[in-house]
Structures are given as structure tokens and as C-alpha cells.
Scaffold this active site. Sequence first.
Site, mmCIF file in Angstrom:
data_model
loop_
_atom_site.group_PDB
_atom_site.id
_atom_site.type_symbol
_atom_site.label_atom_id
_atom_site.label_comp_id
_atom_site.label_asym_id
_atom_site.label_seq_id
_atom_site.Cartn_x
_atom_site.Cartn_y
_atom_site.Cartn_z
ATOM 1 N N ASN A 137 0.816 -1.224 0.000
ATOM 2 C CA ASN A 137 0.000 0.000 0.000
ATOM 3 C C ASN A 137 0.847 1.270 0.000
ATOM 4 O O ASN A 137 0.339 2.364 0.217
ATOM 5 C CB ASN A 137 -0.961 0.012 1.200
ATOM 6 C CG ASN A 137 -0.224 0.050 2.535
ATOM 7 O OD1 ASN A 137 0.992 0.065 2.576
ATOM 8 N ND2 ASN A 137 -0.978 0.077 3.626
ATOM 9 N N HIS A 139 3.376 1.967 2.101
ATOM 10 C CA HIS A 139 3.943 2.414 3.388
ATOM 11 C C HIS A 139 5.456 2.216 3.424
ATOM 12 O O HIS A 139 5.998 1.340 2.751
ATOM 13 C CB HIS A 139 3.247 1.753 4.586
ATOM 14 C CG HIS A 139 3.578 0.306 4.834
ATOM 15 N ND1 HIS A 139 2.665 -0.581 5.367
ATOM 16 C CD2 HIS A 139 4.704 -0.421 4.659
ATOM 17 C CE1 HIS A 139 3.235 -1.767 5.502
ATOM 18 N NE2 HIS A 139 4.461 -1.702 5.072
ATOM 19 N N GLU A 144 1.412 4.244 7.470
ATOM 20 C CA GLU A 144 0.343 3.825 6.574
ATOM 21 C C GLU A 144 -0.195 5.030 5.793
ATOM 22 O O GLU A 144 0.078 6.181 6.160
ATOM 23 C CB GLU A 144 -0.787 3.191 7.403
ATOM 24 C CG GLU A 144 -0.347 1.953 8.206
ATOM 25 C CD GLU A 144 -0.178 0.695 7.345
ATOM 26 O OE1 GLU A 144 0.243 0.803 6.178
ATOM 27 O OE2 GLU A 144 -0.460 -0.400 7.863
#
Length: 264
Positions: A137, A139, A144
Amino acid sequence: MEIIICPNEGRVGQVAAAKIAKIAAEVGPGVVLGVATGSSPLSTYDGLAKLLAAGKLDLSQASAFALDEYVGLADGHPESYREVIRRTVTEPLGLDPSRVHVPDGSLHGLASAGERYEKAIVAAGGVDVQILGIGTNGHVGFNEPTSSLSSRTRVKMLTQNTRQDNARFFASLDDVPRHCITQGLGTIMAARHVVLVATGEAKADAVGRLVEGPVTAMCPASVLQMHQFATIVVDEAAAGHLALADYYKQAFENLPAWQALDLA
Ligand code: F6R
């Protein structure tokens, strides 16, 4: 940003290790490493161990700071990052354990753990070279999506996506902690150099967004576009979404002598 595309994972580790060794040689044996856990940097640690064995690297006075830690795992839990760093970094690279630091994820003292970690990094003189992986994603560390681009070490909640990605290390998804303590994006950006490694098709989208997408908290790694000395080392599969792949390859093949890496 320097983008290096390698034919396979072994070469990614060799190239990343050579880059880190070049920086370490410039800094000296007291180099301060930033170290990541997960699968991505393992070939880099192998590469560093080989350079040590060949006498091409001196880490005798080196310190290391881990990026992150799960919150609330029992002391000595094999998947705590303190233990993972001991197995994959401290022991194979022969680092002095008293100079290897991991954020304190124990529940006691959690409120001050981030600030204490930031102070320890400053007291060591700052990180000379930060090794990073990247999440599917986008990160880095456990920052995050929507993490502040100037964040510092603090407690974060893991996304379900990250917990699923990391469930392979635990008996079940339920056993993956929900919270972590992670260096912030501002902390990572303060490192003098960063070397990010990524392999496999599952990382292609994140790598594409990191290198060629907009700088956005929705892809936290994209903040590295603002770093003066960021090197991204990927295999062909992880480079699959890079529109300018040919340009990066040509640039690496034609590096001026003073920037070239010792890959013998
Ligand atoms: C690890 C870390 C994470 C990982 C990322 C990729 O300390 O902070 O950002 O680098 O989740 O993990 P792997 O390499 O296992 O795919």
C-alpha cells in the site's frame, strides 16, 4: 532519486549492499545504519555479510536503529522486531548488541517511547543510511496511507491490508498486532541517505507510485521524491509499472566513475 533496476533479487541485494558499503566507507566504522525488517532487505543483509567477510566493509563501531516495532508482543516473541533484527541483522553482521536500537513497543512507557527513540537517534548523530522496504500500500516503516509527511516516531494503527500481508509471520491473522510504533516519515527523511529495496510483482504498483506518482500521503513512500539522496533498487518484476524504466537503466549503465559501485 536514483532508480536501479536489477535482473533478480540476488542482484538487488548485491547492489543495495554495495551502495550502503560505499556510504559506510565515506562515513567510517562508526556509521549509523537504519534497518528494516520484513522479507525485502534480507538479500541486502546477505550482501553486507559477504562484503564484511571479504574485508570490504567495516561495521566494527556501527550503530543501528530499527524502523519499527509491534506494540504489545511479549518480550522475546520471535516475531517481535527486536528479535527479527537480532536474527537477521545484529548477529549476521556482528554488530555490538548494545548499539542496536529498536523502538520500545511494550505497553509500559508507550506514551514516551517515540520521543525517547527520536532522542536516541539524535544522540547517535543521526542515521547515515536508512534501509527501507515498501508495503503493497506504499507504506515505509509502518507509516500507513495518510500518515503526515513530517511525522516523527509514534504509535500507529496498522491497516487491515498490512496485517494481512504480515499474517504469514504469525499463526493466524488474529495474532497480528493492531498497533505498532514506527519512525515517522520526517524521521526517515532526516537520514542522510536512504536505500529502498523492493522485489516481486506485488510491489510494482507501490513502486510505480513511489517513483513516478504524485507526492501524496496516500502513498507515504512518495515523500522520498523530496529526499536529496534516495536510491531505489528493484528487480524487473517490481519495476513493471515504471514508465521510464529504460531511462533508469541507461543512467545506471553510464554512471560517472565517482558514482559507480564496486560490484566485483
Ligand atoms: C519493516 C517495515 C515495512 C516493510 C514493508 C515491506 O521494518 O517497516 O515497511 O519494509 O512492509 O515488507 P516486506 O519486505 O516483508 O514485503
